[in-house]
Design a protein around this motif. Sequence first.
Motif: not given
Length: 283
Positions: A69-86, A209-220
């Motif tokens: 719903a966030v993806v579709e709303s931003l693409v359809a200009n129903k939102l101006d800004m959104a906090w997204l994951g990568g 916690v028994f394991a941690t992933t390698p790092s990557y880019f995420d939120y913006n």
Amino acid sequence: MLKRPLALFAGLVLSCSSYLAQAADTLRVSAIPDEAPTELLRKFKPLGEYLEQKLGMKVEFVPVADYPAVVESLVANKLDMAWLGGFTFVQVHLKDPTATPLVQREQDAKFTSKFITANSNVKSLADLKGKTFAFGSISSTSGSLMPRYFMLKDGIKPETYFSRVAYSGAHDATAAWVQAGKADGGVLNASVWEKLVASGKVDTSKVKVFATTPSYFDYNWTVRGSLDPALKDKIKQAFLDLDPAKPGDKAILDLQAASRFIETSPDNYKGIEEAARAAELLK
């Protein structure tokens, strides 16, 4: 006979004009629902008030039901800004290449996910073979896509490796499932895990916690492509101006689990797109 249709048409035009004028004066903001709705609102309120002061316009938080719903709303200009994951940013960008990622938290350049369990005998993913496992939302970068990608690189296909794979819908829900025994293991993002531990919402005498992933880019924070360029610049600068040395700004940053915000670009998320294609989450 024409009076009634003309009156209705005039009323419709005025209504649309009023709506457009209101929309132009309001920044409509949302976020992927990776935590409980009440938590998202609590985190956003001081940030929204800060942006209103900086931008000189109303800022409205618009809750959404799920990640698509966030993806579709931003693409359809129903939102101006959104906090997204990568991953959700990649989905938006593929639908609208003009959508602009403005800023990310400093730690989003090197983000990780945590694998957790309440079973003291589990020391690695090998110990979870044939047991149950929980992801967050299927569209979550840190709660699904990247952990899956790294598992696939290690020769682990979740659907055949575990006895059952389930999706909790949110990071905090995954932790709750594992603690309650609904799943033998799970994965969630490092930031939410740390917050749950700090607030006492997860019992570390039961869950580890028994394991941690390698790092990557995420939120913006991403804005729709058709947003006024001058307003885009003002929004970006407002985030960059948040100063951890100022108590008021620090309170806002703390709620965002951010040390500070830095500029970002679409190129940072090419690796996420590649991972999504490798995991067959993008065609």
